[in-house]
Motif scaffolding. Structure first.
Motif, short mmCIF file in Angstrom:
data_model
loop_
_atom_site.label_atom_id
_atom_site.label_comp_id
_atom_site.label_asym_id
_atom_site.label_seq_id
_atom_site.Cartn_x
_atom_site.Cartn_y
_atom_site.Cartn_z
N ARG A 139 0.85 -1.20 0.00
CA ARG A 139 0.00 0.00 0.00
C ARG A 139 0.88 1.25 0.00
O ARG A 139 0.67 2.18 -0.78
CB ARG A 139 -0.93 -0.01 1.22
CG ARG A 139 -1.89 1.16 1.28
CD ARG A 139 -2.75 1.13 2.53
NE ARG A 139 -2.03 0.91 3.77
CZ ARG A 139 -1.27 1.83 4.39
NH1 ARG A 139 -1.14 3.02 3.87
NH2 ARG A 139 -0.65 1.56 5.51
N ILE A 140 1.88 1.27 0.85
CA ILE A 140 2.80 2.41 0.93
C ILE A 140 3.59 2.54 -0.37
O ILE A 140 3.72 3.62 -0.95
CB ILE A 140 3.74 2.27 2.14
CG1 ILE A 140 2.95 2.42 3.45
CG2 ILE A 140 4.88 3.29 2.08
CD1 ILE A 140 3.73 1.99 4.69
N PHE A 141 4.11 1.42 -0.84
CA PHE A 141 4.98 1.40 -2.01
C PHE A 141 4.27 1.91 -3.25
O PHE A 141 4.83 2.67 -4.04
CB PHE A 141 5.48 -0.04 -2.22
CG PHE A 141 6.73 -0.13 -3.02
CD1 PHE A 141 7.94 0.27 -2.50
CD2 PHE A 141 6.70 -0.64 -4.31
CE1 PHE A 141 9.11 0.17 -3.24
CE2 PHE A 141 7.85 -0.74 -5.05
CZ PHE A 141 9.06 -0.33 -4.52
N ILE A 142 3.02 1.49 -3.43
CA ILE A 142 2.25 1.91 -4.61
C ILE A 142 2.03 3.41 -4.61
O ILE A 142 2.06 4.06 -5.64
CB ILE A 142 0.89 1.16 -4.65
CG1 ILE A 142 1.13 -0.29 -5.05
CG2 ILE A 142 -0.08 1.83 -5.62
CD1 ILE A 142 -0.11 -1.16 -4.90
N ARG A 143 1.87 3.99 -3.44
CA ARG A 143 1.54 5.42 -3.35
C ARG A 143 2.77 6.33 -3.22
O ARG A 143 2.62 7.55 -3.20
CB ARG A 143 0.62 5.64 -2.16
CG ARG A 143 -0.77 5.07 -2.40
CD ARG A 143 -1.62 5.10 -1.14
NE ARG A 143 -2.99 4.69 -1.36
CZ ARG A 143 -3.40 3.44 -1.43
NH1 ARG A 143 -2.54 2.46 -1.30
NH2 ARG A 143 -4.67 3.15 -1.63
N LEU A 144 3.95 5.74 -3.13
CA LEU A 144 5.15 6.56 -2.92
C LEU A 144 5.45 7.57 -4.02
O LEU A 144 5.69 8.73 -3.71
CB LEU A 144 6.38 5.66 -2.73
CG LEU A 144 6.71 5.25 -1.32
CD1 LEU A 144 7.96 4.38 -1.32
CD2 LEU A 144 6.88 6.42 -0.40
N PRO A 145 5.51 7.16 -5.28
CA PRO A 145 5.93 8.14 -6.28
C PRO A 145 5.01 9.35 -6.34
O PRO A 145 3.80 9.23 -6.29
CB PRO A 145 5.89 7.35 -7.59
CG PRO A 145 6.02 5.93 -7.17
CD PRO A 145 5.31 5.85 -5.84
N ASP A 181 12.02 7.73 -8.33
CA ASP A 181 11.37 8.54 -7.31
C ASP A 181 11.09 7.70 -6.07
O ASP A 181 11.29 8.15 -4.93
CB ASP A 181 10.07 9.12 -7.87
CG ASP A 181 9.43 10.15 -6.95
OD1 ASP A 181 10.16 10.99 -6.40
OD2 ASP A 181 8.20 10.10 -6.78
N ARG A 182 10.64 6.48 -6.29
CA ARG A 182 10.35 5.57 -5.17
C ARG A 182 11.63 5.28 -4.39
O ARG A 182 11.62 5.23 -3.15
CB ARG A 182 9.75 4.29 -5.74
CG ARG A 182 9.17 3.37 -4.72
CD ARG A 182 8.52 2.17 -5.39
NE ARG A 182 7.19 2.50 -5.85
CZ ARG A 182 6.69 2.19 -7.03
NH1 ARG A 182 7.40 1.53 -7.90
NH2 ARG A 182 5.47 2.53 -7.35
#
Length: 148
Positions: free
Chosen positions: A24-30, A111-112
């Motif tokens: 969940r965090i990873f998907i929204r990072l960029p 970016d991630r």
């Protein structure tokens, strides 16, 4: 009485929960290239497995044939993918990621990585080493998932 966890065994429930949260965090990072999850999933798939037939993309992304056709049409219009005839079967079309499409995935990954570096700075040296030592096993887990 609850069974005690053996520290040398993997608790699949804990593993799944932590990976759900990380995902969940990873998907929204960029903070760049804000595209739909399905769009990004297709581009990511093509960045690893291009070219693919529409039927393969449909099965891989688990969406309908009409939905993938519409999505590929939009991606093609935006210059992120292109359709080409299959060299082995002229009746079949393959979807290829373009340099622009690959750039979307690469820029999001960079970016991630920048943002993850900030989080990783908050870990102890021991925690960093634990994650580093788990990478080969996680990579193998991905391979097993891709082959199923």
């Amino acid at each position: 009485m609850e069974p005690k966890n053996n520290p040398n065994e993997l608790n699949v429930s804990d593993f799944a929960l932590v990976f759900e949260d990380l995902t969940r965090i990873f998907i929204r990072l960029p903070s760049i290239e804000k595209l739909s999850f399905t769009t990004l999933s297709v581009l990511h798939t093509l960045s690893r497995k291009s070219p693919m037939r529409l039927t393969e993309l449909t099965a891989n992304e688990q969406i309908t044939q009409s939905a993938i056709t519409q999505l590929v049409t939009r991606l093609e219009r935006d210059g992120l993918v292109e359709r080409r005839p299959d060299p082995n079967d002229g009746r079949v079309v393959q979807v290829h990621i373009t340099a622009l499409g690959a750039n979307v995935i690469n820029s999001r990954r960079l970016d991630r990585m920048v943002q993850l570096t900030k989080f990783i700075e908050g870990l102890t040296l021991e925690e960093k080493r634990a994650i580093a030592s788990a990478i080969p096993a996680l990579r193998h887990l991905v391979e097993l998932g891709n082959n199923s």
